[in-house]
Design a protein around this motif. Structure first.
Motif, short mmCIF file in Angstrom:
data_model
loop_
_atom_site.label_atom_id
_atom_site.label_comp_id
_atom_site.label_asym_id
_atom_site.label_seq_id
_atom_site.Cartn_x
_atom_site.Cartn_y
_atom_site.Cartn_z
N SER A 60 -28.48 91.47 -9.55
CA SER A 60 -29.06 90.85 -10.86
C SER A 60 -28.52 91.98 -11.84
CB SER A 60 -30.62 90.64 -10.81
OG SER A 60 -31.25 91.95 -10.42
N ALA A 61 -28.59 91.60 -13.19
CA ALA A 61 -28.16 92.52 -14.10
C ALA A 61 -29.02 92.44 -15.45
CB ALA A 61 -26.66 92.24 -14.41
N GLY A 74 -34.56 90.59 -5.07
CA GLY A 74 -35.37 90.98 -6.12
C GLY A 74 -35.06 90.76 -7.74
N LYS A 75 -35.56 91.26 -8.40
CA LYS A 75 -35.20 91.17 -10.03
C LYS A 75 -35.53 92.16 -10.62
CE LYS A 75 -34.83 86.51 -9.56
NZ LYS A 75 -33.69 85.81 -9.68
N LEU A 76 -34.83 92.63 -11.94
CA LEU A 76 -34.97 93.50 -13.06
C LEU A 76 -35.12 93.04 -14.16
CD1 LEU A 76 -32.41 94.16 -14.72
CD2 LEU A 76 -31.44 95.21 -12.71
N VAL A 77 -35.86 93.95 -15.12
CA VAL A 77 -36.11 93.58 -16.51
C VAL A 77 -35.73 94.83 -17.30
CG1 VAL A 77 -38.58 93.97 -16.43
CG2 VAL A 77 -37.74 92.57 -18.08
N VAL A 78 -35.11 94.55 -18.52
CA VAL A 78 -34.73 95.65 -19.38
C VAL A 78 -35.51 95.45 -20.76
CG1 VAL A 78 -33.01 97.11 -20.57
CG2 VAL A 78 -32.50 95.88 -18.44
N ASP A 79 -36.54 96.46 -20.88
CA ASP A 79 -37.01 96.69 -22.34
C ASP A 79 -36.59 96.93 -23.40
OD1 ASP A 79 -37.18 99.29 -22.57
OD2 ASP A 79 -39.33 99.64 -21.39
N LEU A 122 -19.39 90.27 -13.96
CA LEU A 122 -20.00 90.86 -12.81
C LEU A 122 -19.68 90.14 -11.76
CD1 LEU A 122 -23.18 92.70 -14.16
CD2 LEU A 122 -21.33 94.11 -13.30
N TRP A 123 -19.25 90.40 -10.55
CA TRP A 123 -19.11 89.57 -9.39
C TRP A 123 -18.99 90.39 -8.17
CZ3 TRP A 123 -15.41 91.09 -12.76
CH2 TRP A 123 -14.07 91.52 -12.61
N THR A 124 -19.11 89.50 -6.91
CA THR A 124 -19.01 90.05 -5.61
C THR A 124 -17.50 89.51 -5.05
OG1 THR A 124 -20.42 88.32 -4.68
CG2 THR A 124 -21.33 90.43 -5.06
N GLN A 125 -17.00 90.37 -4.34
CA GLN A 125 -15.40 89.99 -4.13
C GLN A 125 -15.03 90.61 -2.54
OE1 GLN A 125 -12.50 90.56 -7.00
NE2 GLN A 125 -10.77 89.72 -5.86
N SER A 126 -14.56 89.88 -1.81
CA SER A 126 -14.07 90.55 -0.53
C SER A 126 -12.78 91.22 -0.72
CB SER A 126 -13.83 89.28 0.42
OG SER A 126 -13.47 89.59 1.56
N ASP A 127 -12.67 92.27 0.23
CA ASP A 127 -11.70 92.95 0.30
C ASP A 127 -10.88 92.74 1.61
OD1 ASP A 127 -12.94 94.47 1.99
OD2 ASP A 127 -12.83 96.06 0.81
N GLY A 152 -26.46 98.11 -25.77
CA GLY A 152 -25.34 97.54 -24.91
C GLY A 152 -25.20 98.08 -23.77
N ASN A 153 -25.94 98.78 -23.17
CA ASN A 153 -25.90 99.74 -21.83
C ASN A 153 -26.20 98.26 -20.79
OD1 ASN A 153 -25.57 102.20 -23.12
ND2 ASN A 153 -27.54 102.27 -23.27
N VAL A 154 -25.48 98.40 -19.63
CA VAL A 154 -25.67 97.51 -18.79
C VAL A 154 -26.30 98.07 -17.42
CG1 VAL A 154 -24.65 95.84 -17.40
CG2 VAL A 154 -23.79 96.14 -19.58
N THR A 155 -27.31 97.45 -17.04
CA THR A 155 -27.65 97.91 -15.42
C THR A 155 -27.44 96.83 -14.39
OG1 THR A 155 -29.33 99.27 -16.64
CG2 THR A 155 -29.66 98.95 -14.34
N VAL A 156 -27.11 97.07 -13.44
CA VAL A 156 -26.72 96.13 -12.23
C VAL A 156 -27.53 96.72 -10.99
CG1 VAL A 156 -25.00 94.76 -10.79
CG2 VAL A 156 -24.40 95.96 -13.10
#
Length: 978
Positions: free
Chosen positions: A895-896, A946-951, A851-856, A902-906
């Motif tokens: 944050s991810a 902010g932050k996230l957490v996955v249980d 995952l990354w941020t990129q300018s167009d 194996g599911n991903v949350t961003v």
């Protein structure tokens, strides 16, 4: 020992003196006879351990290259050389080491056809060997029996240009020297190639003339790298057939003779293998049984015994065998009924038929946001059941008393549901229907403010326990001080009605907050807080069942505590199983000028007494900590010798068996420059590897030391060989076997390159190597991940000649023992830079999400790419934000998290043209990326970090600060995927 040589002419001529120097070193471990060394063609017999010197002296600037000409025998030994090549400077060469081992074997062979210069061979991407002429050669490395080798050509000869092919270049040592590797060099200009068609598997490897291997990953044209001279033969063959799915490939136009031009008509055609599906039937005593595979291919079965479905299926295909019709007055259950073909017939399906009472399996589904197909359940690997709405469900197939059941998800629910999970899904029939299986589907709850104080909030820290209860800790202004607050989300109840202020010292601000959680869910918070004169170290604990205890000062000195940041402290670790906490920090005594290293531990229900864990030799830095699987804790820090000016590396270890810290020990051995912050990892046995940069007077070098259980610390060694510029702090990962990979950036006097070295158990560190291939711009620090099989992936940003910053990756494959030959650019948008940080997540199967941020060119977007272990390749980069009306995504602000499936949350921050909002997207295995959705509902002010957490159940909690104009402050908000 140098000598003077006079040169001059006859009468009246001038003369000059030329300084020359000896080349030598020391031999260790020699017990055999017949060892002979060579340097630049000069041979030197060696009869015993000790020092040696070649007879020929060399002038300043001349090169030397010492190698083993003849290995000793009686007994057979393998001798390897360290520091054997270089340039003579202004002194004798005395540091060459020849180390001889018994019970080791050599790998070598012969070189033929060599007329050029510069041929260099490698083994597994390292252990370079320069070959100057035809004849026999032996690699410098020693090999144990069973160890694999892979001989390749690093540099082909020049003057004249030649191409060298390797035959018999790979294999494993089997209690004997290997001497059949053949290097054949040709002064040719013709290539051999052709086309591949029908390829759908992975792993296809072609050979020409028994070597010059080429891996084929896709249909299309191919060309071998080795050139063949006119009149020579070629013979193309299959070295390895594809798998996943298994295929067999044939070659036409495979052989011939080069006749004045290149060959391009070799044809490789691959076809996927197909296999049968079957098993056995038992207990059948009535008529009418009909089996089915994949909802078709009906098979009537009249008697017990073996059965085979009539339609073969291709390798990699999915099968699902079920009972279409049960026999009269009998019920038949299916075991091993579903799966995927993997290169062989399947014959282990078991159909067990019983007579008598039968019972149903069912339960309740909740959380589906809207009616519609998409969720498919299975019982015992078959009996598929499509769920269209919330409510009760019952599988069609009945089970007999005592039979087992196992309810699983065959297909996850489609959007707008986020994901589903099964609880109480397995068991055995016990003379009654089963109706308590619970299928819960997750969805977004809605944004909610979770604090009610009067001052602005800072960045939160989140932890979750095994049941999914979430604890949030954050700093918050009260108008005079920066205090520390906490609130909890309890499953089935929700957020606390009121937040708890967990610091009680209102004389100064809090800083350096550490939040730790153990397996039962007890939470420890540690922080530094000023009392107006000095900073103290505080702690407070949340105990499951009793709540928050009182805040406690856990240091006893009367001097200030060093705040966190950079090479500073405090640091803390937790043994998640026992709940024991170790914290280490730097502190001055009252009125003192020197920082000391202190520690305290939480164990047995309370904190102990703080103690100093170093010898007080001189000023020091904050600690780095590591905890091993047994609970032992090691602290490492930089420290000045009393009255000195150099920062050395020191370590101390807390032994859980002895219940005490040991004696501090200096673990670096190069005393010519300061150390920088180390990186530490522990393997599954408790062995430690530490890597750090250290200045040698010219630049920073990369050093390492190892702590081995039962032996202690070893000797520090330099693990990089490019001395043209500074190294930077390394990234370390350790695999399940204990092998360690280090990756760092290093300046080569022109730019920063990406370097790697691997510590292999039993062999030590290898040779450092460059793992990036884009040589036009500098790299930045890599993110490093390792899977359960030991495969390592590095992902980094790097400038090209535009200049713009791209995202690159390379992969070390444990099975081959080498990095990929070429790094791979894993983003494809060339209109702007990759900006800010990037992240790489790895699931339990080894699949990666970058995952990354990129300018167009106009704004920043958030992008993703996936590496799938089943295909062995990166996919196509994908933009996962969909709000293109405003100022784009805020870099460094996503944050991810990853759940057990194996599911991903961003979660990220994105501008809508006037405000910064909180957005989310989710990758669901089997379904792909969802549509991005705004998580915050308060559009009166900007959101902040902010932050996230996955249980463990896949539930996601996101917490952030957001400005509210009515309050004129930042509030703390949350939203959950529940």
């Amino acid at each position: 020992m140098f000598s003077l040589t006079a040169c001059g002419g006859g009468g009246g001529g001038s003369s000059r003196s030329v300084l020359t120097y000896k080349v030598g070193g020391v031999v260790n471990g020699l017990v055999g006879s017949g060892l002979s060394l060579q340097n630049n063609g000069e041979s030197l017999p060696i009869n015993s351990d000790g020092s040696f010197v070649f007879g020929t002296s060399l002038s300043e600037g001349e090169s030397y290259a010492v190698s083993v000409m003849t290995q000793p025998d009686n007994p057979q030994q393998v001798c390897t050389i360290i520091q054997g090549a270089g340039l003579v400077q202004t002194q004798d060469i005395t540091n060459i080491e020849v180390n001889c081992l018994t019970g080791q074997f050599t790998v070598g062979g012969t070189v033929s056809g060599l007329v050029g210069s510069g041929l260099i061979l490698q083994n597994k991407g390292g252990n370079d060997l320069t070959v100057s002429g035809n004849g026999s050669f032996t690699l410098n490395a020693a090999f144990g029996s069973g160890e694999t080798y892979l001989v390749t050509v690093l540099t082909h000869p020049s003057a004249p240009a030649q191409t060298c092919s390797v035959f018999n270049g790979s294999g494993s040592v089997s209690n004997a020297n290997v001497s059949n590797v053949a290097i054949s060099c040709n002064t040719g200009s013709s290539t051999v190639g052709g086309t591949v068609s029908g390829l759908s598997g992975t792993g296809l490897v072609l050979q020409n003339n028994g070597g010059n291997n080429i891996s084929i990953s896709a249909n299309g044209s191919f060309t071998f790298s080795a050139l063949i001279a006119n009149g020579n033969n070629y013979n193309v063959s299959i070295l390895t057939h594809p798998n996943s799915p298994t295929q067999l490939c044939s070659v036409s136009n495979a052989s011939g003779t080069i006749s004045g031009g290149s060959v391009s008509d070799v044809a490789v055609i691959c076809a996927t293998e197909s296999y049968t599906l079957g098993g056995t039937v038992s207990g059948l005593s009535a008529s009418g049984l009909v089996l089915q595979n994949n909802n078709g291919d009906d098979l009537p079965v009249a008697a017990n015994g073996a059965f085979i479905f009539s339609t073969p299926l291709v390798d990699g295909g999915i099968y699902s065998a079920t009972v279409l019709v049960h026999p009269t007055a009998q019920f038949c259950s299916v075991s091993n009924g579903s799966g995927t073909f993997n290169g062989a017939n399947v014959n282990n399906i078991s159909i067990n038929c019983v007579s008598g009472a039968t019972y149903s399996v069912g339960g309740l589904v909740s959380g589906i946001a809207a009616p519609g197909p998409g969720l498919v359940l299975q019982n015992n690997g078959g009996d598929n059941l499509t769920i269209n709405d919330n409510g009760s469900f019952t599988f069609n197939t009945l089970l007999s008393d005592g039979a087992g059941y196992n309810v699983t998800l065959k297909t996850p629910s489609s959007t707008p549901n986020v994901g589903c999970s099964v609880s109480k899904g397995s068991g055995s029939i016990s003379s009654a229907n089963v109706s308590d299986v619970v299928v819960t589907c997750l969805q977004y709850d809605g944004a909610q403010k979770i604090e009610n104080e009067v001052g602005s909030t800072g960045t939160p820290v989140l932890v979750s326990d095994s049941l999914g209860h979430v604890t949030v800790v954050w700093p918050q202004q009260d108008g005079a001080n920066l205090n520390l607050w906490s609130t909890r989300f309890t499953i089935g109840i929700g957020w606390d009605a009121n937040a708890t202020k967990i610091d009680t010292e209102d004389l100064g601000p809090v800083e350096g907050v550490i939040v730790l959680i153990d397996n039962p869910g007890n939470v420890t918070v540690i922080w530094v807080q000023s009392e107006g004169i000095r900073s103290n170290l505080w702690a407070r604990r949340f105990e499951v069942g009793t709540g928050w205890g009182g805040a406690q000062k856990i240091e006893t000195g009367d001097g200030t505590v060093l705040p966190r940041g950079g090479f500073a402290g405090p640091e803390a670790v937790i043994d998640a199983s026992s709940g024991e906490v170790t914290v280490v920090w730097s502190q001055k005594v009252s009125g003192g000028t020197v920082w000391n290293q202190w520690s305290n531990r939480y164990s047995g229900g309370g904190w102990g007494t703080a103690e100093m864990i170093e010898v007080g030799a001189g000023d020091l830095t904050g600690p780095s900590l590591v905890i091993d699987p047994l609970g032992n804790v090691t602290a490492i820090w930089g420290q000045l010798v009393s009255g000195g000016s150099l920062l050395d590396l020191w370590a101390n270890r807390y032994d859980v068996v002895n219940g005490a810290w040991g004696a501090a020990q200096k673990i670096d051995t190069a005393d010519d420059g300061n150390v920088k912050k180390p990186v530490i990892v522990s393997d599954h046995l408790g062995n430690l590897t530490v890597v750090w940069p250290q200045f040698d007077g010219a630049w920073d070098n990369q050093w390492s030391n190892r702590y081995t259980m039962g032996s202690g610390w070893g000797t520090a060694e330099k693990i990089e060989i490019e001395d043209a510029g500074n190294v930077f702090a390394a990234k370390l990962v350790v695999d399940a076997s204990g092998h360690v990979m280090a990756v760092w950036k290093q300046n080569d006097s022109i730019r920063d390159s990406q370097r790697a070295n691997r510590y292999t158990l039993g062999l030590g560190w290898g040779d450092a190597q460059k793992i990036e291939t884009e040589d036009v711009g500098s790299v930045e620090d890599a993110v490093l991940v390792v899977d359960d099989f030991g495969n390592v992936t590095a992902v980094w940003t790097q400038f090209d000649n535009s200049p713009r910053k791209n995202l690159w990756a390379n992969r070390y494959t444990a099975g081959t023992g080498v990095w990929n030959t070429a790094a791979e650019k894993i983003e494809s948008d060339d209109s702007g830079d990759v900006v800010g940080t990037h992240s790489v997540l790895i699931d339990s199967l080894g699949n990666l999400t970058a995952l990354w941020t990129q300018s167009d060119g106009a704004q920043n977007n958030i992008w993703a790419n996936r590496y799938l272990i089943t295909t062995g390749v990166w996919g196509a980069a994908e933009k996962i934000d969909t709000e293109d009306l405003g100022g784009g995504v805020l870099s460094n602000a996503f944050s991810a998290g990853l759940d057990a499936t194996g599911n991903v949350t961003v979660v990220w921050i994105q501008n809508n043209g006037s405000l910064w909002n909180k957005w989310v997207n989710r990758y669901v295995v089997g379904a792909g990326w969802d549509t991005a959705e705004k998580m915050d509902t308060e559009d009166l002010g900007n959101v902040a970090l902010g932050k996230l957490v996955v249980d463990g159940f896949g539930r996601v909690t996101a917490v952030w600060s957001q400005f509210t104009s009515a309050d004129n402050r930042y509030n703390l908000w949350s939203n959950r995927i529940d």
